[in-house]
Design a protein around this motif. Structure first.
Motif, mmCIF file in Angstrom:
data_model
loop_
_atom_site.group_PDB
_atom_site.id
_atom_site.type_symbol
_atom_site.label_atom_id
_atom_site.label_comp_id
_atom_site.label_asym_id
_atom_site.label_seq_id
_atom_site.Cartn_x
_atom_site.Cartn_y
_atom_site.Cartn_z
ATOM 1 N N UNK A 130 0.827 -1.205 0.000
ATOM 2 C CA UNK A 130 0.000 0.000 0.000
ATOM 3 C C UNK A 130 0.862 1.256 0.000
ATOM 4 N N UNK A 131 1.970 1.189 0.738
ATOM 5 C CA UNK A 131 2.854 2.344 0.829
ATOM 6 C C UNK A 131 3.700 2.509 -0.437
ATOM 7 N N UNK A 132 3.490 1.605 -1.378
ATOM 8 C CA UNK A 132 4.192 1.739 -2.656
ATOM 9 C C UNK A 132 5.637 1.284 -2.625
ATOM 10 N N UNK A 133 5.971 0.436 -1.641
ATOM 11 C CA UNK A 133 7.344 -0.082 -1.585
ATOM 12 C C UNK A 133 7.465 -1.200 -2.619
ATOM 13 N N UNK A 134 8.457 -1.069 -3.481
ATOM 14 C CA UNK A 134 8.621 -2.078 -4.526
ATOM 15 C C UNK A 134 9.138 -3.377 -3.919
#
Ligand code: SF4
Ligand code: SF4
Lengths: 288, 469
Positions: free
Chosen positions: B221-225
């Motif tokens: 959700x936090x956009x961490x790849x």
């Protein structure tokens, strides 16, 4: 306390003539590491012996500890547990006083052997400190949120504590818990840690810990194991406390090398156990 | 007499028919293919180990798949078999044909794997049965020039079981020219994203609503790849193998066409059942040294760059310092986990580490953390350097008064300390603050050993000078 906390080496050297002599002695360190080790061991080795034959479960120690220190409601630094042995009608109740074991530890951080609570603390090692032995020798060590002093005490410095609680998890005995009335020094949103300090503030003034002082039965005996004339050293020899560590200390299988020894001629300690999952309940004293 | 002739003819016809039939049924047995025909050893063994063979529920004969169904096809195949026998006997080759042709219809007969049942069925693939899979999504997709058949994926490769799908077959399509976490390479296409907390201490603890729980889902959700932690999971480029074309072709006109993907696939894969790995370099998709993978990427400009940083992250035992891996080591946070800020340095794009990265996963207070660490390490390094320099200066001052052997021993001590210190200085201690502090202590132990002997001499000298004045 302050004499054992100074960061300035040069000041250290000025402490007394004895210190200079000591430094001279230390100078052999490079060539004879064994002798240097012997000089180091001269720091006191504080131990407490709980004589289970004498403890009558009055809990004066628990109260004295509460009075001495800022121990919050619901938390305890020392408690008295009990174990019932035998078969009805021939039963016996033994009371077992407990507190932080100030474990010797078996794991290494640098040169020092430390218990799991110290090893795991992310804020250890921190500031540089120097410990002056009674002979005036200096031993360098490191502070931290949870750290070990060269005399074996496992201490806490709330100013550097982040309240992460890793030490609570790491202690196999449940001797640590959160102090719900106090904030951790470095992260005010977390709680501080509470556990037995062996009354280090009294000890550094040459006074015995409050629980020892108050124990009417004389069941708690405190002293320096490195001093062969001390009461603890005499008892340790008599009851072979060091040789039989797996019978004279609490939960030897945790391999933390406790510095609290029990005189337990009836082998009651072996009948006492607690669930690892419930370890924190160990330090809540409920009188039945 | 006439009767006798008729009877003889009937008998001959009958015997001939019986002969043909028994030859046919005899040659259709897997044992005939496997044990009589020694060039079939390996296929026979892999078949035995597979679900179609002895270890499966029903034994599927070789001919059930390798000949398309129907009596006409069988006869056709038998003649082809004779042809193969002839080829084998008349040539020196030890193998007749590498790639076999299996018509899709052989697999999808009503008694085997009817398409209407198997196309949409949700299946689990892999040793741990964790990878979800449906045939349809795969069957509909084609590679230019390729035709999709059952055997495109269900190849018999090497010593693997007959007819199973080697993992490498998946990787080539999924990871070739596809970003790790995008398109066909998206992790969640095949893997379910786990929900268990990543903080070990919260795995079994009572949930506390004030506490932030980090899971793979919250990270997503936090956009961490995914690759910021699982960087090492994919290695290899599936480039064409350098010598692959020249193995079979020498004609430059033919070789010139090697980049015509459509043509290559239709010629080799569709027509000749070549396997992907025959021409493409394999891709590896499994756990490995996750720091090294990222470091090599950073180090593409300067070989062996960042090795001190790696040493700090890994935290191997050093002298009296015990193994102390970086706190983020257990959750496999490598360089890219923190180095996310893009900057241009001397015209080169670089990725800078920033406290922002801590905040993304932890709390807002963690913003301060990096600054604290930096300050602490810098203070420690400065202290150690100061003492190191003082030790050197004192050694220089008093070297004439000491015997040369001791001077050499002192020099060695100081150099030993310097070595431990170097790891912290060049690797930047913030990469593993705890380990760095212990390394500095290790350095200080050596430096103190020298200082403790030389400082009393200095004190003495000071005292005599003061007396003189
Ligand atoms: S009893 Fe627990 S808290 Fe006390 S020193 Fe041992 S491990 Fe640490
Ligand atoms: S709670 Fe405090 S003392 Fe305990 S491990 Fe964390 S920082 Fe160290």
């Amino acid at each position: 306390m302050s004499t054992n906390r100074t960061d300035d080496r040069r000041e250290m050297l000025r402490v007394s003539g004895a210190a200079v002599v000591a430094a001279g002695l230390m100078s052999t360190s490079l060539l004879q590491p064994k002798e240097a080790g012997a000089a180091r061991a001269k720091a006191p080795h504080w131990v407490m012996i709980m004589d289970l034959r004498r403890c009558m479960g009055c809990r004066a120690c628990t109260v004295a500890c509460k009075a001495e220190y800022d121990v919050p409601l619901g938390a305890f630094k020392t408690v008295v547990k009990q174990v019932v042995t035998g078969k009805y009608p021939d039963t016996r109740r033994t009371t077992i006083p407990r507190r932080c074991n100030h474990c010797e530890g078996t794991e290494k951080v640098g040169k020092m052997t430390v218990p799991p609570c110290v090893k795991v603390c992310p804020e250890y090692p921190k500031d540089r400190r120097v410990f002056i032995t009674p002979e005036g020798k200096k031993i360098r060590y490191r502070g931290g949120a949870t750290y070990k002093r060269p005399d074996g005490l496992i201490l806490l410095d709330n100013d550097s504590c982040t309240g992460c609680g890793k030490c609570i998890d790491a202690c196999p005995y449940g001797a640590r818990t959160f102090n719900k009335r106090k904030a951790a020094g470095k992260d005010k949103s977390k709680h501080a840690i509470v556990k037995c300090t062996s009354c280090v503030h009294r000890l550094d003034e040459g006074v015995t810990p409050a629980c020892v002082n108050t124990c009417a039965a004389g069941a708690r005996i405190f002293g320096d194991l490195n001093d062969p004339d001390s009461e603890v050293a005499r008892l340790a020899r008599e009851f072979k406390l060091l040789e039989n560590r797996d019978k004279t200390t609490m939960k030897p299988e945790a391999k933390t090398m406790p510095n609290i020894f029990y005189i337990d001629p009836d082998g009651v300690l072996a009948d006492y156990s607690f669930d690892e999952k419930d370890k924190l309940a160990e330090y809540r004293d409920i009188v039945e | 007499m006439k009767k006798g002739i008729v009877l003889t003819i009937v008998l001959i016809v009958f015997l001939a028919a019986a002969g043909v039939l028994s030859v046919e049924s005899y040659t259709a047995k897997p044992q005939f293919c496997g044990t009589k025909c020694h060039i079939m050893d390996k296929p026979y063994k892999t078949w035995q180990a597979s679900k179609h063979g002895k270890s499966g529920k029903v034994e599927v004969r070789c001919v059930d798949c390798h000949y398309a169904p129907g009596e006409k096809m069988t006869l056709h195949a038998k003649f082809k078999g004779l042809g193969q026998l002839f080829t084998y006997l008349s040539s020196d080759e030890k193998e007749v044909r590498k790639a076999t042709h299996i018509a899709d219809i052989s697999c999808t007969t009503s008694k085997c794997h009817p398409a209407d049942q198997f196309m949409d069925k949700k299946l689990k693939y892999g040793e741990k049965k964790k990878v979800s899979f449906t045939h349809k999504t795969h069957f509909d997709k084609t590679i230019p020039g390729q035709e999709m058949h059952c055997t495109t994926c269900h190849i018999k490769a090497g010593d693997e079981k007959h007819f199973e799908v080697p993992k490498e077959q998946c990787y080539i399509c999924h990871f070739r020219k596809s970003d790790f976490n995008k398109g066909r390479g998206a992790c969640n296409l095949c893997h379910e994203i786990p929900t268990t907390p990543l903080q070990s201490q919260k795995k079994n603890a009572q949930p506390d609503k004030d506490e932030k729980i980090i899971t793979h889902q919250s990270l997503e959700k936090a956009g961490v790849a995914c690759q910021s932690c699982h960087y090492q999971m994919i290695r290899g480029e599936t480039a064409l193998m350098p010598r692959a074309c020249k193995e079979c072709h020498s004609d430059t006109a033919v070789l010139a066409k090697k980049n015509d993907m459509k043509l290559m696939h239709s010629e080799h894969v569709a027509k000749q059942k070549a396997q992907c790995a025959d021409c493409h370099q394999p891709i590896v998709h499994k756990e490995s040294d996750f720091i090294e993978a990222a470091r090599l990427n950073c180090a593409s400009c300067h070989p062996d760059h960042h090795s001190y940083q790696k040493a700090l992250l890994v935290g191997n035992p050093y002298g009296e310092v015990p193994a102390t891996p970086n706190l983020m080591y257990n959750v496999k946070t490598n360089c890219l986990g923190c180095h996310q800020k893009q900057e241009v340095l001397k015209g080169e794009p670089v990725l800078r580490g920033a406290a922002r990265a801590c905040v993304d996963c932890h709390t807002k207070d963690h913003e301060k953390l990096l600054a604290d660490w930096e300050k602490e390490v810098q203070g420690e390094v400065a202290f150690a350097k100061e003492n190191h320099d003082r030790a050197l200066a004192l050694l220089d001052e008093f070297k004439d008064r000491l015997d040369p052997e001791r001077v050499a021993a002192f020099k060695e001590q100081i150099a030993k300390g310097q070595q431990a210190l170097d790891i912290v200085v060049y690797g930047n201690g913030v990469h593993n603050k705890k380990y760095a502090i212990m390394l500095i202590d290790e350095a200080m132990n050596s430096i103190y050993a020298v200082l403790d002997e030389l400082e009393p001499l200095a004190e003495e000298q000071n005292a005599t000078e003061e007396n003189r004045q």
